[in-house]
Scaffold this active site. Structure first.
Site, short mmCIF file in Angstrom:
data_model
loop_
_atom_site.label_atom_id
_atom_site.label_comp_id
_atom_site.label_asym_id
_atom_site.label_seq_id
_atom_site.Cartn_x
_atom_site.Cartn_y
_atom_site.Cartn_z
N CYS A 48 -107.49 31.72 -119.29
CA CYS A 48 -108.95 31.57 -119.31
C CYS A 48 -109.41 30.91 -118.02
O CYS A 48 -108.61 30.52 -117.17
CB CYS A 48 -109.39 30.75 -120.52
SG CYS A 48 -108.77 29.05 -120.48
N ASP A 58 -76.64 31.72 -137.62
CA ASP A 58 -77.72 32.05 -138.53
C ASP A 58 -77.12 32.86 -139.69
O ASP A 58 -76.11 33.55 -139.49
CB ASP A 58 -78.78 32.87 -137.78
CG ASP A 58 -79.88 33.36 -138.69
OD1 ASP A 58 -80.45 32.52 -139.41
OD2 ASP A 58 -80.14 34.58 -138.71
N CYS A 78 -107.93 27.61 -116.84
CA CYS A 78 -106.65 27.67 -116.12
C CYS A 78 -106.88 27.84 -114.62
O CYS A 78 -106.33 27.11 -113.80
CB CYS A 78 -105.80 28.84 -116.64
SG CYS A 78 -105.38 28.74 -118.39
N CYS A 112 -68.65 34.32 -93.90
CA CYS A 112 -69.71 35.31 -93.67
C CYS A 112 -70.74 35.27 -94.79
O CYS A 112 -71.94 35.16 -94.55
CB CYS A 112 -69.11 36.72 -93.57
SG CYS A 112 -67.91 36.94 -92.27
N CYS A 124 -65.04 37.41 -94.65
CA CYS A 124 -64.50 36.25 -95.36
C CYS A 124 -65.64 35.45 -95.97
O CYS A 124 -66.82 35.79 -95.80
CB CYS A 124 -63.67 35.37 -94.44
SG CYS A 124 -64.64 34.57 -93.15
N ASP A 135 -80.01 36.66 -134.60
CA ASP A 135 -80.44 38.05 -134.36
C ASP A 135 -81.94 38.26 -134.47
O ASP A 135 -82.43 39.33 -134.15
CB ASP A 135 -79.74 38.98 -135.36
CG ASP A 135 -80.32 38.85 -136.77
OD1 ASP A 135 -80.66 37.71 -137.16
OD2 ASP A 135 -80.45 39.87 -137.46
N ASP A 194 -85.00 33.12 -134.27
CA ASP A 194 -83.82 32.46 -133.71
C ASP A 194 -83.97 32.18 -132.21
O ASP A 194 -83.19 31.41 -131.65
CB ASP A 194 -82.56 33.33 -133.92
CG ASP A 194 -82.21 33.50 -135.39
OD1 ASP A 194 -82.35 32.52 -136.14
OD2 ASP A 194 -81.82 34.61 -135.78
#
EC number: 7.2.2.8
Length: 802
Positions: A16, A495, A19, A86, A83, A690, A694
């Site tokens: 809004c 869970d 903000c 680098c 190496c 899941d 959660d």
């Protein structure tokens, strides 16, 4: 403001005018800053004095207020890195660029991943900056065949190695003369013969080391090329000096080291070839995932079936898939039925029955029926594309354990050059005063035995192979950081619904005749309650025909009451039966108590006010859940169950699977707080879930593990995704983490130990330069080879695995 710059930032999170006003006000409080924030365009335009401020300061200010600044990510292919020095240098330079939020460079994949603010920089500027450092860089092309490109590069390395070996082998004979006092033809000892063989090796085959050294030194850095170029040049040009003395008659037996420079370059090329070959095998898992994708699709156009390339399929297209063909993209079946082999996604070998309205996943195999489907996700949005993306990101990410190696790599080469110089001075002044050759040989040995490559490869190769192996088993780590964190887990919180259980209630017990079941299912068929659905499905499995209800009434807290074909039906608990003066025989009452104690929902059925049956419905425990929890216990990990269900139901499920700790009657918003409570006890906690509810707990936990059959919100919030929902993959994920970290520690021990032991031995003059070069070449090969052992690891946890 006399000296001003203007920048525009894309801001996220504004909802809004309050903000935008807040951000604008905060920015304008900074000295010599004029900011305007537009809520509609979600942009902040900032004029500022560059002598006082930089863009990062404005970004930090906005983020401190709780808003975000839009970031873009680009992946770059980089060639020419030899190496760890680098990759460390490129990473450091990129992170110092204006507008770069974070950059990581992976030596193993030869790629960089850069998060940047598009208002401040762009991908082309990043590429240009890398090129200025002396490396080739380009924006990663996902359609480009990376495998063939790497195969060509490997072939090129092999050709150079063969040419170098052919030229160096005659010179190698001279080493056997020194070592074993052998007799060889005079040609081999001729200075001109040695010069002719060694010069193309030094300046044609070995030119890459000079180019690499020059580019690094020009940009204020130093890498392995510097060590090789300085070491071999010292041997070569000292030989030239001795040859000149021989030509002008100053000596009849010149001390030549042409064989040292040529054989060193050959051995280093041999090591680099073996290293590149081994590294190419680390990406096999990704290649196998890519090979799973379907190549084309059969689309229905104007009633005709037409085969089109996969990239031409769009959302909403109607596709036909015949038996034995791969499902081209994610979609929904609109006609037909079949069985789908989803083993590539879930690891489950038994095909899954699919009917109309069921979803199908792209690249899974259609086994036995022709289906018509609508495409719902295509291209980069499909399930397989997302899996590939997660694996790619994990393989290119860095684990925190790599930080020490990165820090050391940045200073490694200058320190080694310093040690080599000190070695030369000590030898020529103290050990063999005034004698040049022993000092030269010892310092060359120091230069060529040092190996920054092994340090740089120790961690990323193990992460690549480990995450790839895990992905093959349906375990997706989202980054190296999570691989490292997972091995520390000592507590796992599961869970209940959808994680330990299948998340779909089914009828577990029924006592009664088919007529009672038919009436019961008819009464329940219009209900949307999951328990009603379970009863209806059970009746359909018995092939019972359901009719229509005449009247239906829900009795809150008790059950339902219905009339069907002049039959009065009551379905519910003891209270409902008591209210209707229906008595319960003792054996029925005992059965009811038994079911309730087991965590099942039990319902009594009365027809025409006479008790005719009892049915129990429960969310059943997943296959292998008990075995998975036993394996976790065997690994010394505490397992707890977190659920919103009542304690009796929760305890019943916990007892079935062997869980001792139960946290029940928890509201969804309280789950994260329960995780925090365990963490306050000093525990390292993994949360497995899941559902949407959660997600906060998954984020709060030290490691969040999402079940792949769950919601996208949960998967997005998690650090690890378990495809298919098999709980046996949880102990396997922990073991994969432990095995990978153990492998990294072995690699780091070897890389550090090799350099710590090898450099002093070389400085003492105990190693000939060619032996030192061989050791250096094989050190990085040994690290990659050790990492490749993870490809064969069996993800079987050990007892009390540390």
């Amino acid at each position: 403001m006399a000296n001003t710059k203007k920048t525009t930032l894309d801001i996220t999170g504004m909802t809004c005018a309050a903000c935008s006003n807040r951000i604008e006000k905060k920015l304008n409080k900074l000295d010599d800053v004029n900011a305007q924030v537009n809520l509609t365009t979600e942009k902040a335009t900032v004029e500022y004095n560059p002598d006082q401020h930089d863009v990062q300061e404005f970004i930090n200010t906005i983020q401190h207020l709780g808003y975000g600044v839009a970031v873009e990510t680009v992946e770059l292919d980089i060639t020419g890195m030899t190496c760890a020095a680098c990759s460390s240098r490129i990473e450091k330079v990129l992170n110092k660029m204006d507008g770069v939020q974070n950059a990581t460079v992976n030596l193993t994949t030869e790629q960089a991943k850069v998060d940047y603010y598009p208002e401040e920089t762009d991908a082309d500027k990043l590429v240009t900056r890398i090129q200025k450092l002396g490396y080739d860089a380009s924006i990663k092309d996902n359609n480009k065949d990376q495998t063939s490109r790497k195969a060509e590069a490997l072939q090129h390395k092999l050709i150079k190695l063969i040419i170098s070996a052919v030229l160096s082998l005659p010179l190698l004979m001279l080493m056997f003369v020194h070592l074993f006092n052998m007799h060889i033809p005079a040609l081999f000892t001729n200075p001109w013969f040695q010069f002719i063989l060694a010069t193309p090796v030094q300046f044609i085959i070995g030119w890459q080391f000079y180019v690499g050294a020059y580019k690094n030194l020009r940009n204020g850095g130093a890498n392995m090329d510097v060590l090789v170029a300085v070491g071999t040049s010292a041997a070569y040009f000292y030989s030239i000096y001795e040859m000149v003395r021989w030509l002008n008659g100053s000596t009849t037996q010149p001390h030549l080291y042409f064989e040292t420079s040529a054989v060193l370059i050959t051995l280093i090329l041999f090591g680099k070839y073996l290293e590149a070959r081994a590294k190419s095998q680390t990406t096999n898992a990704l290649g196998e995932l890519l090979s799973l994708q379907a190549k084309e699709a059969r689309i229905l156009k104007d009633g005709n079936e037409v085969m089109i390339p996969l990239n031409e399929v769009h959302v909403g297209d109607t596709l036909i898939v015949k038996p034995g063909e791969k499902i081209p993209v994610d979609g929904k079946i609109i006609k037909g039925m079949t069985a789908i082999d989803e083993s590539m996604l879930t690891g489950e070998s038994i095909p899954v029955e699919k009917n109309v309205d069921d979803t199908v996943i792209g690249s899974t195999m259609n086994k036995n029926g022709t289906i018509t489907m609508t495409a719902t996700k295509v291209g980069g949005d499909t399930a397989l594309a997302n899996i590939i993306k997660v694996v790619e990101e994990a393989q290119s990410s860095k684990a925190p354990i790599q930080r020490l190696a990165d820090i050391i790599s940045g200073y490694f080469v200058p320190i080694v050059v310093g040690i080599a110089l000190l070695t030369f001075i000590v030898w020529i002044t103290l050990v063999t005063p005034g004698t040049f050759e022993p000092a030269l040989v010892a310092s060359i040995s120091v230069l060529v035995i040092a190996c920054p490559c092994a340090l740089g490869l120790a961690t990323p190769t193990s992460i690549m192979v480990g995450t790839g192996r895990a992905a093959e088993n349906g375990i997706l780590f989202k980054g190296g950081e999570f691989v490292e964190r997972t091995h520390q887990i000592d507590t796992i919180v599961l869970d209940k619904t959808g994680t330990i259980t299948n998340g779909r209630p089914v009828v577990t017990d029924y006592h009664g005749d088919n007529q009672t079941l038919q009436l019961l299912a008819t009464a329940e068929k219009d209900s949307e309650h999951p328990l009603a659905e379970a009863i209806v499905n059970y009746a359909k499995e018995k092939q019972l025909i359901l009719t229509e209800t005449t009247t239906f009434k829900a009795v809150p807290g008790h059950g339902i009451e219905a009339t069907i074909d002049h039959h009065h039906i009551l379905v519910g608990n003891r209270k409902l039966m008591a209210d209707n003066d229906i008595s319960l025989p003792k054996h029925i009452s005992d059965d009811l108590t038994h079911y309730e104690r087991d965590g099942k929902t039990a319902m009594l059925i009365a027809v025409n006010y006479s008790l005719t049956g009892i049915i129990a419905v429960a969310d059943t425990v997943k296959d292998h859940a008990k075995d998975a929890i036993k394996q976790l216990h065997d690994m010394g990990i505490e397992v707890a169950m977190l659920t919103g269900d009542n304690k009796n139901t929760a305890q019943a499920i916990a007892k079935q699977v062997g869980i001792d700790t139960v946290i029940a009657d928890i509201l969804p918003e309280e789950k994260a707080a329960q995780i925090a409570k365990l963490q306050q006890q000093g525990k390292k906690v993994a949360m497995v879930g899941d559902g949407v509810n959660d997600a906060p707990a998954l984020v709060k936990a030290d490691i969040g593990i999402a079940i792949g059959t769950g919601t996208e919100v949960a998967i997005e919030a998690a650090d690890i995704t378990i495809l298919g929902g098999d709980l046996m993959l949880i102990p396997k994920a922990i073991y994969a983490s432990k095995a990978t970290i153990r492998n990294i520690r072995q690699n780091l021990f070897w890389a550090f130990g090799y350099n710590i032991a090898g450099i002093p031995i070389a400085a003492l003059g105990l190693l000939a330069p060619w032996v030192a070069g061989a050791a250096m070449a094989l050190s990085s090969v040994s690290v990659v080879t050790n990492a490749l052992r993870l490809k064969k690891m069996r993800l079987e946890p050990r007892r009390k695995d540390a």
